[in-house]
Design an enzyme around this catalytic site. Structure first.
Site, PDB file in Angstrom:
ATOM      1  N   ASP A  20       0.496  -1.298  -0.147  1.00 45.20           N
ATOM      2  CA  ASP A  20      -0.213   0.102   0.057  1.00 45.20           C
ATOM      3  C   ASP A  20       1.020   1.141   0.044  1.00 45.20           C
ATOM      4  O   ASP A  20       0.243   2.939  -0.572  1.00 45.20           O
ATOM      5  CB  ASP A  20      -0.847   0.251   1.168  1.00 45.20           C
ATOM      6  CG  ASP A  20      -2.357   0.980   1.241  1.00 45.20           C
ATOM      7  OD1 ASP A  20      -1.823   1.524   0.424  1.00 45.20           O
ATOM      8  OD2 ASP A  20      -2.754   0.965   1.857  1.00 45.20           O
ATOM      9  N   CYS A 243      -4.301   5.660  -2.231  1.00 48.12           N
ATOM     10  CA  CYS A 243      -4.806   4.758  -3.185  1.00 48.12           C
ATOM     11  C   CYS A 243      -4.771   5.105  -4.973  1.00 48.12           C
ATOM     12  O   CYS A 243      -5.455   6.372  -5.188  1.00 48.12           O
ATOM     13  CB  CYS A 243      -6.827   4.545  -2.654  1.00 48.12           C
ATOM     14  SG  CYS A 243      -6.671   3.291  -4.123  1.00 48.12           S
TER      15      CYS A 243
END
Length: 310
Positions: A20, A243
């Site tokens: 991530d 994201c």
């Protein structure tokens, strides 16, 4: 007389920086990724999300997933995992030797379309097959419910959508659930309520938490969740993260900040703060920009009293 908060004796920390954290950065050499993994392992962390088996065109930073996976055998005591977005990704991950997979289902159609080009219902329908593949390989399957509280495209996420995903994911064979505050809008009361609701829908299934610190409330949300017994918690070294398919999303809660908070409250993490600071500094150098971690900037709690100036 004040009452101390009820906290777990330890948390089950998962480091997500290598996946991530790096997915929105310019690609860095595989050797640098492996050096970061080495530092994270040396810190004592036992659960690490190493990479993602996703489209290299969509996420160029994860194009070396197979090469990263090939190196993980040198650290056999770590619970390694990888994120996948579809059945093909799961097959590639398992072929590469990664047995523990996380599969993302966004609770909002807008984010789901941007992230995996499928609406929520279609993504949810894939849980069963991925769980089957993982279990056949002797691994574990986790469903991460993205945009569990809010979506950058659709606005507030109805609780019923999140609970429907939780119920269906469990019925299709997921071993664990994780609620993700993808764009960093959730605050403690909303976090606690949704976790409690999810637990009622999926009794006996661990419900973890994945927070982004976009608005500075990440640690507050984690602290509230810990008070109701949540122990499966994600964090990212240096506060890396975001994201690529959620406008405005920024980094995760920094691993070293979470470890500092927990250890100072007597909650064990198994991680060495000094080595984490070293890892965060390395990550900062690797990506070539300043990272937001306060512990990286200021260090941990002073161990001795400063001398008085006269």
């Amino acid at each position: 007389m004040t009452t101390a908060p009820s906290l777990p004796t330890a948390i089950n920390l998962r480091e997500v920086g290598p996946r991530d954290g790096l997915q929105i950065e310019r690609p860095i050499p595989t050797a640098q990724k492996l050096r970061l993994l080495e530092l994270l392992v040396r810190s004592g962390i036992k659960r690490i999300e190493a990479t993602a088996f996703v489209s290299p065109r969509a996420v160029p930073a994860m194009a070396d997933a197979r090469e990263v996976a090939a190196a993980l055998h040198q650290w056999p005591d770590v619970h390694w995992s990888a994120l996948v977005a579809n059945e093909g990704g799961a097959e590639r991950a398992l072929e590469a030797g990664v047995r523990n997979l996380e599969y993302v289902v966004s609770a909002a159609d807008g984010h789901s379309l941007a992230n995996v080009r499928r609406k929520t219902a279609e993504a949810l329908a894939g849980v069963g097959r991925i769980a089957e593949l993982v279990h056949q390989a002797g691994g574990t399957c986790e469903v991460i419910v993205a945009t569990a509280w809010d979506c950058p495209f659709d606005g507030p996420t109805p609780t019923d959508r999140v609970l429907h995903i939780a119920r269906e994911a469990v019925s299709q064979g997921t071993d664990t659930l994780c609620l993700a505050d993808t764009i960093g809008t959730a605050t403690p009361c909303r976090i606690v309520q949704l976790i409690q609701d999810a637990r009622e829908i999926a009794p006996g299934i661990p419900v973890g938490l994945h927070m982004h610190n976009t608005r500075g409330a990440g640690l507050a949300g984690i602290f509230a969740a810990m008070q109701i017994g949540v122990v499966d918690i994600d964090a990212s070294i240096g506060g890396l993260g975001g994201c690529p398919f959620a406008p405005g999303a920024s980094g995760n809660v920094a691993t070293e900040e979470l470890v500092y908070l927990c250890e100072d409250m007597g909650v064990a993490t198994g991680a060495d703060l000094d080595i984490l600071a070293e890892a965060a500094a390395f990550a900062q150098e690797a990506v070539g920009r300043a990272l937001p971690s306060g512990v990286l900037k200021a260090g941990g709690r002073p161990s001795t009293s400063p001398s008085m100036a006269h």
